[in-house]
Design a protein around this motif. Structure first.
Motif, short mmCIF file in Angstrom:
data_model
loop_
_atom_site.label_atom_id
_atom_site.label_comp_id
_atom_site.label_asym_id
_atom_site.label_seq_id
_atom_site.Cartn_x
_atom_site.Cartn_y
_atom_site.Cartn_z
N GLU A 80 10.80 -13.00 -36.80
CA GLU A 80 11.96 -13.92 -36.88
C GLU A 80 11.53 -15.38 -36.74
O GLU A 80 12.09 -16.27 -37.38
N ARG A 81 10.52 -15.61 -35.90
CA ARG A 81 10.06 -17.01 -35.73
C ARG A 81 8.89 -17.32 -36.68
O ARG A 81 8.26 -18.38 -36.58
N GLU A 82 8.62 -16.38 -37.60
CA GLU A 82 7.59 -16.54 -38.64
C GLU A 82 6.21 -16.82 -38.04
O GLU A 82 5.42 -17.60 -38.60
N ASP A 83 5.93 -16.19 -36.90
CA ASP A 83 4.60 -16.26 -36.29
C ASP A 83 3.83 -15.03 -36.78
O ASP A 83 3.79 -14.00 -36.11
N TRP A 84 3.24 -15.17 -37.96
CA TRP A 84 2.66 -13.98 -38.61
C TRP A 84 1.43 -13.46 -37.89
O TRP A 84 1.12 -12.27 -37.94
N ARG A 85 0.73 -14.37 -37.21
CA ARG A 85 -0.43 -13.93 -36.42
C ARG A 85 0.03 -12.98 -35.31
O ARG A 85 -0.56 -11.93 -35.09
N ALA A 86 1.11 -13.36 -34.63
CA ALA A 86 1.66 -12.52 -33.55
C ALA A 86 2.22 -11.22 -34.10
O ALA A 86 2.13 -10.17 -33.45
N VAL A 87 2.80 -11.26 -35.32
CA VAL A 87 3.30 -10.03 -35.95
C VAL A 87 2.17 -9.01 -36.05
O VAL A 87 2.32 -7.85 -35.67
N GLY A 88 1.02 -9.46 -36.55
CA GLY A 88 -0.13 -8.56 -36.69
C GLY A 88 -0.61 -8.03 -35.35
O GLY A 88 -0.92 -6.84 -35.21
N THR A 89 -0.65 -8.89 -34.35
CA THR A 89 -1.12 -8.49 -33.02
C THR A 89 -0.20 -7.44 -32.40
O THR A 89 -0.66 -6.43 -31.87
N HIS A 90 1.12 -7.66 -32.47
CA HIS A 90 2.06 -6.71 -31.86
C HIS A 90 2.10 -5.38 -32.63
O HIS A 90 2.28 -4.32 -32.03
N SER A 91 1.92 -5.45 -33.95
CA SER A 91 1.86 -4.21 -34.73
C SER A 91 0.64 -3.39 -34.33
O SER A 91 0.72 -2.17 -34.17
N LEU A 92 -0.48 -4.05 -34.11
CA LEU A 92 -1.68 -3.34 -33.65
C LEU A 92 -1.45 -2.72 -32.27
O LEU A 92 -1.95 -1.63 -31.98
N CYS A 93 -0.67 -3.41 -31.44
CA CYS A 93 -0.33 -2.88 -30.12
C CYS A 93 0.44 -1.56 -30.25
O CYS A 93 0.19 -0.60 -29.51
N PHE A 94 1.35 -1.50 -31.22
CA PHE A 94 2.08 -0.26 -31.49
C PHE A 94 1.10 0.87 -31.79
O PHE A 94 1.24 1.99 -31.28
N HIS A 95 0.08 0.58 -32.58
CA HIS A 95 -0.88 1.62 -32.95
C HIS A 95 -1.78 2.00 -31.77
O HIS A 95 -2.25 3.14 -31.70
N GLN A 96 -1.99 1.06 -30.85
CA GLN A 96 -2.69 1.42 -29.60
C GLN A 96 -1.87 2.46 -28.82
O GLN A 96 -2.44 3.37 -28.22
N HIS A 97 -0.56 2.31 -28.83
CA HIS A 97 0.29 3.28 -28.12
C HIS A 97 0.27 4.65 -28.82
O HIS A 97 0.42 5.68 -28.15
N ILE A 98 0.08 4.66 -30.13
CA ILE A 98 -0.08 5.94 -30.85
C ILE A 98 -1.33 6.65 -30.34
O ILE A 98 -1.29 7.82 -29.96
#
Length: 217
Positions: free
Chosen positions: A118-136
């Motif tokens: 939403e705030r168009e912080d694409w670097r953070a988008v990638g980081t948080h998405s990777l965090c989701f995969h860490q939880h997998i």
């Protein structure tokens, strides 16, 4: 500080976290005197941390430049996705019904991804998405796999950072992360595995295409 970790361990973790957070970018020179100030540590400690990051494949020594944050190529990306398929698909295949705390962690990562988008912080988008995969991967409840996968995540972050247009790369994945979570929450393991397999195939193909033809992106 947690017990059992040396100062060099802590600085290595901090620097790895800064790579995952997109604060240390591929090709960036890691100058000892600057790092001493930035991480409030002695030269010896910094040197040891850089050596460890080199062993983890996150930095490399370049003649006349010194230690730099590593750039990853096509072969490394293929290898990373081979590891990701092995771990993430296995984690789903062997997972027990999703517990509330596991679901909550995944949803927190998804929500953080959404807010970053939403705030168009694409670097953070990638980081948080990777965090989701860490939880997998965390579904296997193996500290060794968790530690190993953190390094894979750091290397993936370096690949993402090489994207000429990170928005173009990051935009499609949020809904797919959410779909994988929802399938797991509903106990649809086979469908979740299939969704993850397709996700990894598509993500790998996009990154390989990006690295092979950077001018198109």
């Amino acid at each position: 500080m947690s017990t059992g970790l040396s100062l060099a361990d802590h600085i290595t973790l901090e620097m790895r976290t800064d790579i995952i957070g997109g604060r240390l970018l591929p090709g960036m020179a890691l100058i000892e005197s600057d790092l001493v100030t930035a991480y409030n540590a002695s030269r010896n400690t910094i040197r040891e941390a850089l050596h460890r990051l080199g062993q983890e494949g996150l930095t490399r020594y370049v003649r006349n430049k010194g230690v730099v944050v590593r750039r990853l190529g096509v072969d490394e990306v293929r290898d990373l996705f081979q590891v990701r398929r092995t771990l993430e698909l296995q984690a789903i295949a062997t997972s027990k019904p999703l517990r509330e705390y596991q679901s909550d962690r995944m949803l927190e990562a998804i929500e953080a991804t959404e807010l970053a988008r939403e705030r168009e912080d694409w670097r953070a988008v990638g980081t948080h998405s990777l965090c989701f995969h860490q939880h997998i991967v965390g579904l296997m409840r193996s500290p060794l796999f968790d530690e190993f996968f953190t390094n894979i995540v750091a290397q993936m972050r370096l690949v993402f950072s090489a994207a000429p247009d990170e928005e173009h790369f990051q935009a499609p994945w949020l809904e797919r992360d959410r779909q994988i979570h929802d399938l797991l929450a509903e106990g649809e393991k086979v469908a979740a595995q299939e969704a993850m397999s397709l996700y990894l195939d598509d993500s790998e193909q996009l990154l390989l295409d990006m690295l092979s033809h950077p001018s198109r992106h």
